[in-house]
Design an enzyme around this catalytic site. Structure first.
Site, mmCIF file in Angstrom:
data_model
loop_
_atom_site.group_PDB
_atom_site.id
_atom_site.type_symbol
_atom_site.label_atom_id
_atom_site.label_comp_id
_atom_site.label_asym_id
_atom_site.label_seq_id
_atom_site.Cartn_x
_atom_site.Cartn_y
_atom_site.Cartn_z
ATOM 1 N N CYS A 399 0.796 -1.144 -0.044
ATOM 2 C CA CYS A 399 -0.136 0.016 0.023
ATOM 3 C C CYS A 399 0.792 1.151 -0.102
ATOM 4 C CB CYS A 399 -0.911 0.108 1.285
ATOM 5 S SG CYS A 399 -2.292 0.921 0.837
ATOM 6 N N HIS A 526 -3.479 -5.241 0.096
ATOM 7 C CA HIS A 526 -3.120 -5.838 1.317
ATOM 8 C C HIS A 526 -3.145 -7.283 1.367
ATOM 9 C CE1 HIS A 526 -2.779 -2.016 3.748
ATOM 10 N NE2 HIS A 526 -3.642 -1.406 2.868
ATOM 11 N N GLU A 528 -1.931 -9.579 3.237
ATOM 12 C CA GLU A 528 -1.743 -10.037 4.562
ATOM 13 C C GLU A 528 -3.188 -10.382 4.880
ATOM 14 O OE1 GLU A 528 -1.611 -5.700 5.046
ATOM 15 O OE2 GLU A 528 -0.698 -7.077 3.870
#
Length: 589
Positions: A399, A526, A528
């Protein structure tokens, strides 16, 4: 529908989320479909406007919901996809009741906490519990509900009252309460103290809820005498007192619960119709926890961020790194670096911190710059990116980390000294990162580009594309207000700096890669948030492979791990009726 309510006592942050996730995991491994709801008693509508220091990270769901980080635990443990309505807040409940009152739905009645607020809570829970969270679309059979905060908090009183009524509405055989409490052990005496748990259970019973299981959080296993004392004073059988002591890995928590007979108890208490499978049903978790304890080789990642004083600020990032390290049999060391300490100004003001930060960065095997907001520390992040690029250190920017990698390259390679994001310098002559046209600057909450979006790969030779299993596209979760300026894109092409992934319209730059570098990758999304213990996120997995010197070998072998690095084909999955025979990256579902 069976409902399991998880409450907490004595202190907050005691591990209710892990307990709730672990209970769900055990039941799911028995073949049941399980969903989860997190109740947060704060008045905020959602977690989107929280400071990371206030409440840890903001977890983003497929539908763009900005929610509590515990929903990340549920998704990772249970391998499910939740929605924004799985996170219930006081703000959401009151907002819906007030909207009804304004419309005249209550026909002139006095609107009160009881029954109107409590009824609204029960309706929300019952409605959301039926929503499918698995890929097969089957309605869940069990709903695990975690009530945030501690019993006795003034904010959570309406929720406690709602569930006091709820237990009678759905009948006793369909409702169960697990109370998580702290058993402190003062260093001075070393004795395990039961009084805080006694008081907490007494308060809960006084409010009309009687715990069926008391989960004791303690630093060492509970003594039998202590267990019997809690049983006697808290009106439960000794087998209803469960001990969860501090363990080496959170993967051991489901195993601890299962060893203490929680499956037998819940089957009996809730009349669950499941086959009593042999104890091998949690083999995958045992294998993961055993593997994490046995790791000998180590790799280190420098996490250069703004919120490094609280590790919960980067909870999903740390988990994604751990999943990736575990899959290649490496122990992970995360070196937290406050990006402000890398800036030249820190050399004048706090030289010790400055040199310590640079020493950490220079000794790391890889560099990760995660997302964030605000100008503080951004120049330090750019310094770290510049060092990783020039020193050929594996780098991943997520990001804001990707946006700053574009700024760094523009400044130091293209020669645009003032290149910047308009978020930090609105007057820059080279705005390489700009605000998205649809962003509404007048309002903070829920105005970003949020949720699952598709990214198309524009290059067949992309490293990240190969890590994603040579996929043509990926669906990942976003949370940002700014984007790379598409008008300046052509200046970067031909310099080895490639925009290898773009959105469906080809306007938004989603993935960057640098040629002639071991691993220099930036992603606007993102990744994750969709990482799982047995299915690590490919961008993070690539970073760990590169940091441990295994990336080229992995790519040459057709993106397959060696046999010693894969999980056994007996380990199964947390999903019912499915097995994982080897790690394949990634699942695109």
């Amino acid at each position: 529908m069976k409902y399991i309510l998880v409450t907490g006592g004595v202190i907050s942050g005691i591990g209710k989320g892990i307990i709730a996730s672990s209970v769900g995991t055990i039941l799911k491994s028995c073949g049941l479909h399980v969903t989860a709801i997190k109740i947060d008693p704060y008045i905020n509508i959602d977690a989107g406007t929280f400071s990371p220091y206030e409440h840890g990270e903001v977890f983003v769901l497929d539908d763009g919901g900005e929610v509590d980080l515990d929903l990340g635990n549920y998704e990772r443990f249970l391998d499910i996809r939740l929605t924004r309505d799985n996170n219930l807040t006081t703000g959401k409940i009151y907002q819906s009741v007030i909207n009804k009152e304004r419309r005249g739905d209550y026909l002139g009645k006095t609107v009160q906490v009881v029954p109107h607020i409590t009824d609204a809570i029960q309706e929300r829970v019952m409605r959301q519990a039926k929503v499918s969270v698995d890929d097969d679309g089957i309605e869940p059979e069990v709903c695990v509900i975690e009530l945030g905060g501690t019993v006795g908090d003034i904010e959570s009183m309406p929720f406690i009252e709602a569930f006091r009524q709820f237990q009678f509405k759905v009948k006793r055989e369909n409702f169960c309460n697990i109370h998580v409490s702290l058993v402190p052990q003062p260093n001075s005496t070393g004795e395990q103290k039961t009084k805080p748990t006694q008081n907490s259970v007494r308060e809960l019973r006084g409010l009309g809820l009687s715990p069926d299981l008391i989960v004791c959080r303690c630093s060492t296993p509970l003594d039998t005498a202590v267990k019997e004392k809690i049983s006697m004073f808290c009106h439960v059988e000794p087998e209803q007192v469960i001990c969860i002591h501090d363990v080496s890995s959170i993967y051991r928590v489901p195993l601890l619960l299962e060893d203490q007979g929680i499956v037998d108890y819940l089957c009996h208490r809730l009349n669950l119709l499941i086959e009593m499978r042999p104890r091998k049903m949690l083999t995958k978790w045992k294998e993961m926890s055993d593997r994490s304890d046995r790791l000998l080789e180590q790799t280190s990642i420098a996490l250069v961020g703004k919120y490094t004083k609280l590790s919960d600020s980067y909870a999903s990032v740390i988990k994604a790194l751990e999943h990736s390290a575990l899959s290649i049999n490496y122990k992970l060391e995360v070196k937290y670096i406050d990006s402000a300490d890398l800036e030249p100004a820190a050399l004048q003001e706090e030289p010790v911190k400055y040199h310590e930060a640079w020493q950490k960065l220079c000794s790391a095997d890889g560099v990760l710059v995660p997302g964030g907001f605000g100008v503080r520390g951004t120049e330090g992040k750019i310094q770290a990116i510049n060092w990783a690029r020039r020193q050929k250190k594996p780098f991943l920017g997520v990001c804001l980390g990707m946006q700053l990698a574009v700024c760094e390259f523009a400044r130091n390679v293209l020669g645009w000294e003032d290149a910047n994001s308009t978020e930090f310098d609105p007057e820059t002559k080279h705005p390489v990162v700009i605000e998205m046209p649809e962003h509404n600057p007048g309002q903070m909450g829920g105005t970003m580009r949020l949720g699952k979006r598709r990214t198309l790969f524009k290059s067949t030779s992309s490293v990240l594309r190969r890590l994603y299993g040579d996929a043509e596209y990926v669906d990942e979760r976003h949370r940002h207000r700014f984007e790379v300026n598409p008008e300046l894109k052509h200046h970067f092409e031909g310099t080895g700096f490639q925009f290898v992934g773009q959105d469906l319209e080809g306007e938004r730059m989603e993935i960057i890669e640098l040629q002639d570098h071991p691993y220099f990758v930036g992603v606007q999304y993102h990744p994750e948030f969709t990482s799982r213990p047995i299915k690590p996120s490919p961008p993070y997995f690539g970073l760990l492979l590169a940091a441990s010197g295994k990336l080229q070998n992995y790519l040459q072998k057709g993106c397959r791990l060696s046999p010693r690095d894969t999980y056994s084909d007996q380990s199964g999955s947390s999903s019912p009726d499915s097995e994982t025979s080897e790690i394949k990256f990634p699942s695109l579902s």
